[in-house]
Write a protein that holds these residues in place. Structure first.
Motif, PDB file in Angstrom:
ATOM      1  N   PHE A 171       0.846  -1.194   0.000  1.00 59.26           N
ATOM      2  CA  PHE A 171       0.000   0.000   0.000  1.00 59.26           C
ATOM      3  C   PHE A 171       0.885   1.248   0.000  1.00 59.26           C
ATOM      4  O   PHE A 171       1.934   1.281   0.644  1.00 59.26           O
ATOM      5  CB  PHE A 171      -0.932  -0.020   1.201  1.00 59.26           C
ATOM      6  CG  PHE A 171      -1.872  -1.192   1.190  1.00 59.26           C
ATOM      7  CD1 PHE A 171      -3.056  -1.147   0.467  1.00 59.26           C
ATOM      8  CD2 PHE A 171      -1.566  -2.366   1.876  1.00 59.26           C
ATOM      9  CE1 PHE A 171      -3.923  -2.223   0.443  1.00 59.26           C
ATOM     10  CE2 PHE A 171      -2.423  -3.450   1.858  1.00 59.26           C
ATOM     11  CZ  PHE A 171      -3.614  -3.383   1.131  1.00 59.26           C
ATOM     12  N   GLY A 172       0.447   2.273  -0.718  1.00 62.21           N
ATOM     13  CA  GLY A 172       1.284   3.447  -0.956  1.00 62.21           C
ATOM     14  C   GLY A 172       1.667   4.214   0.286  1.00 62.21           C
ATOM     15  O   GLY A 172       2.768   4.763   0.370  1.00 62.21           O
ATOM     16  N   GLU A 173       0.791   4.281   1.277  1.00 57.59           N
ATOM     17  CA  GLU A 173       1.069   5.057   2.478  1.00 57.59           C
ATOM     18  C   GLU A 173       0.612   4.300   3.725  1.00 57.59           C
ATOM     19  O   GLU A 173      -0.371   3.568   3.684  1.00 57.59           O
ATOM     20  CB  GLU A 173       0.358   6.416   2.418  1.00 57.59           C
ATOM     21  CG  GLU A 173       0.846   7.320   1.295  1.00 57.59           C
ATOM     22  CD  GLU A 173       0.111   8.640   1.270  1.00 57.59           C
ATOM     23  OE1 GLU A 173      -0.852   8.800   2.052  1.00 57.59           O
ATOM     24  OE2 GLU A 173       0.489   9.514   0.475  1.00 57.59           O
ATOM     25  N   GLY A 174       1.324   4.515   4.800  1.00 55.31           N
ATOM     26  CA  GLY A 174       0.947   3.889   6.069  1.00 55.31           C
ATOM     27  C   GLY A 174       2.159   3.634   6.929  1.00 55.31           C
ATOM     28  O   GLY A 174       3.237   3.297   6.420  1.00 55.31           O
ATOM     29  N   GLY A 175       1.992   3.802   8.229  1.00 58.12           N
ATOM     30  CA  GLY A 175       3.088   3.579   9.159  1.00 58.12           C
ATOM     31  C   GLY A 175       3.264   2.117   9.504  1.00 58.12           C
ATOM     32  O   GLY A 175       2.591   1.233   8.958  1.00 58.12           O
ATOM     33  N   HIS A 176       4.157   1.871  10.440  1.00 56.61           N
ATOM     34  CA  HIS A 176       4.425   0.500  10.882  1.00 56.61           C
ATOM     35  C   HIS A 176       3.402   0.091  11.947  1.00 56.61           C
ATOM     36  O   HIS A 176       2.947   0.914  12.731  1.00 56.61           O
ATOM     37  CB  HIS A 176       5.832   0.410  11.472  1.00 56.61           C
ATOM     38  CG  HIS A 176       6.255  -0.977  11.815  1.00 56.61           C
ATOM     39  ND1 HIS A 176       6.629  -1.892  10.854  1.00 56.61           N
ATOM     40  CD2 HIS A 176       6.357  -1.613  13.008  1.00 56.61           C
ATOM     41  CE1 HIS A 176       6.953  -3.031  11.446  1.00 56.61           C
ATOM     42  NE2 HIS A 176       6.789  -2.888  12.751  1.00 56.61           N
TER      43      HIS A 176
END
Length: 321
Positions: free
Chosen positions: A263-268
């Motif tokens: 997915f293009g964006e998102g934290g851990h």
């Protein structure tokens, strides 16, 4: 649903396998055994995250699978325990590899032993893990047929082999991790976290090349490796998505079935990406949360029940007509 917790280590009450067993029903599977998933939460090898444990088990239970949450050996005692990262972490041999993958093997054998009683389809038991727990699941899934597990557990590779493996933002290439740790010097918190995680799991901040090979799933893939579902985010600041890409590459080279989503964006550490697992709004990500639907569809290829075309009620209706 029946919920039961089993201790896997008499010397450590934190090492447990919690079973979430769906009740049998004469209206649904009528005694037919269900597939099962063993879930390994992340936590940097310091602890096991609640956010990647029971909520994930409940999601897959809602899809019709028995689920089991493994809380494997970690450096700290208790849930959410985090050591002081402002100073070097003392080594603890009792928390180190290969305890974690052996506990996953114990879990697999315990489920197989009770398969008939629990209505588990012993041919279809998979593993699922996130972050460090994803490393446990991935490493187990690529070394289940090696002496570190077969000899220690006194079991065959067939008894230990998972049917499928599901990974979320997992560490799968320790060679990359070593490079990543050194590259994080400009981010003191991440640098301290990753060094300490290495000490918790391996007893050293910078493992040597032989150790890296030993604990890198990408170095153990072979023709017996099970199918993988892999997901992560392109902007994960802690575990580079190249881990997932490298694993997919090796799986492809060995002709092992896999599906990968980045997915293009998102934290851990997003887990389900929903409010059910959120400590803050930053952990709610509906786009990333789509991984559960994608994974459910993928699982149907391997775990779909063998159902008749029509229900008993529909058959009765046809007779009345």
């Amino acid at each position: 649903m029946q919920i039961e917790k089993f201790n896997l280590d008499k010397n450590n009450p934190d090492v447990t396998l919690t079973a979430y067993l769906l009740d049998d029903s004469p209206e649904m599977l009528k005694g037919t055994p269900r597939p099962a998933l063993i879930i390994c939460p992340g936590g940097g090898y310091f602890s096991c995250s609640d956010r990647e444990a029971e909520p994930v088990a409940m999601y897959f239970a809602n899809q019709g699978y028995h689920t089991f949450v493994l809380r494997y050996t970690t450096y700290s005692k208790g849930s959410l325990a985090m050591p002081d990262l402002s100073k070097p972490l003392p080594e603890k041999k009792e928390s180190q590899y290969p305890r974690q993958i052996r506990e996953l093997g114990q879990s697999m054998l315990l489920i197989r032993k009770n398969a008939e009683k629990w209505h588990v389809d012993s041919r279809r038991i998979g593993v699922c893990g996130f972050s460090a727990g994803g490393h446990v699941a991935a490493l187990y899934s690529t070394v289940f047929n090696e002496p570190v597990l077969t000899d220690y557990l006194g079991a065959t590779a067939k008894e230990l082999r998972p049917a499928v493996t599901i990974l979320g933002y997992a560490i799968t290439d320790y060679h990359l991790l070593d490079q990543d740790v050194k590259a994080k010097k400009d981010s003191p918190m991440d640098y301290a976290f990753m060094k300490a995680s290495n000490v918790a799991f391996l007893g050293q901040e910078f493992p040597d090349e032989e150790t890296e090979r030993e604990v890198s799933p990408v170095d153990h893939v072979d023709s017996d490796t099970p199918p993988f579902f892999i997901w992560t985010t392109a902007t994960d600041p802690l575990v580079t998505p190249i881990n997932s890409l490298n694993l997919a590459k090796v799986l492809a080279e060995h002709k092992i079935p896999y599906e990968i989503h980045i997915f293009g964006e998102g934290g851990h550490g997003l887990s389900l990406g929903t409010q059910a697992v959120a400590e803050a709004k930053s952990q709610i990500n509906p786009k990333v949360g789509q991984w559960t639907t994608l994974c459910t569809k993928w699982l149907e290829k391997y775990f779909a029940p063998d159902l008749p075309e029509k229900s008993d009620f529909e058959k009765i209706q046809e007779k009345i007509k």
